[in-house]
Design an enzyme around this catalytic site. Structure first.
Site, short mmCIF file in Angstrom:
data_model
loop_
_atom_site.label_atom_id
_atom_site.label_comp_id
_atom_site.label_asym_id
_atom_site.label_seq_id
_atom_site.Cartn_x
_atom_site.Cartn_y
_atom_site.Cartn_z
N HIS A 42 -1.91 -2.39 -1.44
CA HIS A 42 -1.14 -1.39 -0.69
C HIS A 42 -0.45 -0.42 -1.47
CE1 HIS A 42 1.75 -4.48 -1.72
NE2 HIS A 42 2.67 -3.59 -1.39
N ASP A 43 -0.26 -0.80 -2.85
CA ASP A 43 0.57 0.27 -3.66
C ASP A 43 -0.17 1.11 -4.73
OD1 ASP A 43 3.21 -0.41 -2.79
OD2 ASP A 43 3.34 -1.92 -4.15
N ASP A 57 6.93 -10.62 -3.89
CA ASP A 57 7.04 -9.42 -4.12
C ASP A 57 7.85 -8.97 -5.27
OD1 ASP A 57 6.67 -6.23 -3.12
OD2 ASP A 57 8.86 -6.39 -3.10
N ASP A 72 4.06 -12.53 2.84
CA ASP A 72 4.70 -11.62 1.74
C ASP A 72 6.21 -12.07 1.76
OD1 ASP A 72 5.02 -9.66 -0.12
OD2 ASP A 72 3.46 -8.34 0.74
N GLU A 121 4.29 -11.00 -7.90
CA GLU A 121 4.12 -9.76 -8.44
C GLU A 121 4.97 -9.37 -9.54
OE1 GLU A 121 4.00 -5.19 -6.48
OE2 GLU A 121 5.46 -6.48 -5.87
#
Length: 589
Positions: A356-357, A221, A113, A283
Site C-alpha cells: 500500500h506504500d 507496522d 496490521d 516492517e
C-alpha cells in the site's frame, strides 16, 4: 555462465525446519480499495467477503488486512483511536468474525496490521496524556519542553531537529501544557513511549485479545521504530543536518538499543504457548541484513521475517520517493542477493514488490506500456523463485499499473499532499515537474480501486469511489484476466501452486549468476539433486544468456510466455523482451 554450478558444493542449504510459511503465499488487502458492498465508494468487510472466492481460487494461504480499526482516517487508518473496535466505514466486529470464519473455512489464515509505534491523537490514551503534565498517562507518549532559550512554538524551538516522514518537524507544540509531543509521521499520529512498561503491557493485552478472537498473526507496522535512542537523562539525540532545518530521524529512531529486548518480551508475553500456525512479520525501514538475521533468528524468539526497504529504494534519488532515478538492474540483483545470502543459514526473507506504500512495480521496474503483461509476469516469476515467503498486493495478480494522475486534486495520500504543499511553498518545481514526481512516486498509485471488470467503476462500487479508478480498467481487470489463459493472473496461480508443491522453491539454496549483466537476472535454486535455473530478461530487446553445459535436456517449469524459450545445443538461451523462464535439471553425482 559466470557462477554456473558444476559441482555439489552448494547443493544442500542449511534449513530452519519445515515451517508452514515456507510453503505459503500472503495476499495483502487494502480494504478501502478492495470492494465496496454498500455503494458509499469505500471498500468494506462485506466487500471482502464477496471476493473471498477470488482469493481462494488464486491459491493464497494468508490474507493480511491493512488497518480496519476505529480511526479518524488522517492516514487512511494507520492512525488508530481504538485498537479493539472496527471503524464503521468498514463494518463491525461481527463482520470481521464472519470474514475470519469464511477464510478459515477455505483453509486461509487472517493476519491483522499491528500499528503500535503510534496511535491517533484521538485515542483515549493520548487524550488523557495531553490533558495535564500530571496525568498518569503523560509519559505514555514522548513529551518534551522547548529547547533552552527558545520561545516555545517558534521554528527551531523543537526539542530535537528531527523531521517527520510526512514533511516538517517531528514535534508538535501543544500550548495547553506548554510542551511538544513526538510524531514521526502525521501530527495526528503521536509516538507511543515504549520505554514505559505500562505502554508495552497495554499493547500486549490488546494483541492477546485479537489472538483469542481467532486471528492468525500480525504484520507489525514500522516495528523497528519503537525503540528510540534515549540518553540516561531521558533526552533524545539530535540528528546532524546537512541541508534544511530538520534532519532524517532514522539514525536515532530505527533499530534502537532496546528493540530486541522489546520484541523478545512481546514474544514471551503474547505468543508463547500458542505459537504454532501464527505468522509474525515486521516492517523494518532502515534494517540491514545483520539486523534481519537477528530479528528472524528462530532461536532468539522475535519475528518470523521482516520487510526490508533496500530493494524498493534503489530508484530513489537524494530527495527520496518523489526524486526518482532509473533503476540499475545490477543494484537490484546485488541487494536481493545480499539478503538471500545473509539469511540463508539463519533467518528468513519476506519477498515483495508491492504494498500500500509502494508505486505499482510493473510501472516502476517493468514496462507498463508495450510489455505490461510480459514484464508483470517476469517480475512475478523472478521474485517468487527467490527463497522466502512471497507477499502479493491486491491487483498485482492482474498487472495493475500506476494511476498516471494528471491533476493535484486527484490525490488523496497525506504524504503526497504534504510534499506537494511544501514544494509549492519553496517554489523550486514547476507544476508540471511536481505532477510528474507525484505520478511516479505517490502511494496513491497502489490505492486506486481493485479492477474487477470493465464496468464504469471497475466493479468496485456502485457509487462514487473515494479515489478515482484507473482508466485502464476497461482492459486490465479480473474478469478479462480469468478468461485469458495466458494472463498475469494465471501466471500467479501457477507460481503459487509451484511454491506449495516444490521443495526446491521452498527451501533450495540460492546462488546469484551474472551479477554484472545489466539486462539479465539469473540465479539457481538447488536442493539435493534437483536444481532450478531462473532467467529473466529485464529489457525491451532480445537478450542471449550463455548458461553453460548440462541444460540441453532441462525441463521448462514455468515461464512468462505461452511457449517459453529453451536452451539450444551449446548452452545458450535467447529470451524475448521481458521474457522469463524457469528450467529444471537433475544434477549428476
Amino acid at each position: 555462465m559466470n557462477g554456473e554450478v558444476t559441482d555439489r558444493q552448494h547443493a544442500a542449504p542449511h534449513t530452519r525446519g519445515d515451517s508452514w510459511w515456507q510453503r505459503a503465499v500472503v495476499y495483502q488487502v487494502y480494504p478501502r480499495s478492495f470492494q465496496d458492498s454498500d455503494g458509499d465508494g469505500v471498500g468494506d468487510i462485506h466487500g471482502i467477503l464477496q471476493r473471498v472466492d477470488h482469493l481462494a481460487e488464486l491459491g493464497v494461504d494468508v490474507v493480511w488486512l491493512s488497518p480496519i480499526y476505529r480511526s479518524p482516517q488522517d492516514d487512511n487508518g494507520y492512525d488508530i483511536s481504538d485498537y479493539q473496535d472496527i471503524d464503521p466505514t468498514f463494518g463491525t466486529l461481527g463482520d470481521l468474525d464472519e470474514l475470519l470464519a469464511a477464510l478459515h473455512a477455505r483453509g486461509m489464515k487472517l493476519v491483522m496490521d499491528l500499528v503500535v509505534n503510534h496511535t491517533s491523537d484521538e485515542h483515549p490514551w493520548f487524550v488523557e496524556s495531553r490533558s495535564s503534565p500530571d496525568n498518569p498517562k503523560r509519559d505514555w507518549y514522548w513529551w518534551r519542553p522547548a529547547r533552552p532559550g527558545m520561545e516555545p512554538g517558534t521554528p527551531g524551538a523543537e526539542p530535537t531537529n528531527w523531521a517527520s516522514f510526512f514533511s516538517g518537524p517531528a514535534w508538535e507544540y501543544d500550548p495547553a501544557t506548554d510542551a511538544y509531543y513526538l510524531h514521526l509521521f502525521s501530527r495526528k499520529q503521536p509516538d507511543l513511549n515504549w520505554e514505559n512498561p505500562k505502554v508495552r503491557q497495554a499493547v500486549y493485552a490488546m494483541m492477546r485479545w485479537w489472538l483469542d478472537r481467532g486471528v492468525d498473526g500480525f504484520r507489525m507496522d514500522v516495528i523497528n521504530l519503537v525503540s528510540k535512542d534515549v540518553r540516561a537523562d531521558g533526552s533524545l539525540l539530535d540528528v546532524p543536518v546537512e541541508e534544511g532545518p530538520y534532519g532524517d530521524p532514522g539514525v536515532a529512531t530505527a533499530n534502537g538499543p532496546r528493540l530486541h529486548e522489546f520484541l523478545q518480551e512481546m514474544h514471551r508475553e503474547v505468543f508463547e504457548g500458542r505459537r504454532d500456525g501464527l505468522l509474525l512479520v515486521g516492517e523494518t525501514p532502515g534494517a540491514t541484513v545483520e539486523d534481519g538475521k537477528l530479528l528472524t533468528d528462530p532461536a532468539r524468539g522475535e519475528l518470523d521475517m521482516v520487510f526490508t526497504f533496500e530493494h524498493v529504494s534503489l530508484d530513489h534519488g537524494p530527495g527520496g520517493r518523489f526524486d526518482l532515478v532509473p533503476l540499475d538492474l545490477r543494484d537490484l540483483k546485488a541487494t536481493l542477493g545480499r539478503w538471500q545470502a545473509g539469511l540463508n543459514d539463519t533467518g528468513w526473507n519476506a519477498l515483495y514488490w508491492n504494498n500500500h506504500d509502494q508505486p505499482r512495480v510493473v510501472s516502476r521496474y517493468g514496462n507498463d506500456r508495450e510489455y505490461r503483461r510480459e514484464s508483470a509476469a517476469t517480475l512475478a516469476i523472478v521474485l517468487h523463485l527467490h527463497r522466502g515467503t512471497p507477499y502479493l498486493y491486491q491487483g498485482e495478480e492482474l498487472g495493475m499499473t500506476n494511476a498516471h494522475f494528471t491533476a493535484l486534486d486527484q490525490y488523496r495520500d497525506i504524504e503526497s499532499l504534504r510534499y506537494a504543499a511544501a514544494e509549492s511553498e519553496r517554489g523550486r518545481l514547476s507544476e508540471e515537474q511536481l505532477l510528474a514526481q507525484l505520478a511516479a512516486g505517490s502511494r496513491d498509485n497502489a490505492r486506486t480501486p481493485m479492477q474487477w471488470d470493465d464496468s464504469p467503476q471497475a466493479g468496485f462500487t456502485t457509487g462514487e469511489p473515494w479515489i478515482a479508478v484507473n482508466p485502464n480498467h476497461d482492459t486490465i481487470n479480473a474478469a478479462a484476466a480469468l478468461a485469458d489463459p495466458h494472463s498475469v493472473l494465471h501466471v500467479y496461480r501457477r507460481l503459487i501452486a509451484l511454491r506449495h508443491q516444490d521443495p526446491v522453491v521452498q527451501r533450495g539454496h540460492f546462488r546469484l549468476l551474472l551479477p554484472e549483466d545489466p539486462h539479465l537476472y539469473a540465479f539457481t535454486r538447488t536442493l539435493d539433486d534437483e536444481q532450478l535455473l531462473v532467467l529473466g530478461n529485464f529489457s525491451d530487446a532480445d537478450r542471449t544468456a550463455d548458461i553453460g553445459p548440462g541444460w540441453d535436456d532441462a525441463i521448462p517449469v514455468i515461464g512468462s510466455h505461452p511457449e517459453p524459450s529453451t536452451p539450444a545445443h551449446g548452452g545458450r538461451v535467447t529470451l524475448r523482451p521481458w521474457e522469463s523462464v524457469v528450467l529444471r535439471r537433475t544434477l549428476t553425482r
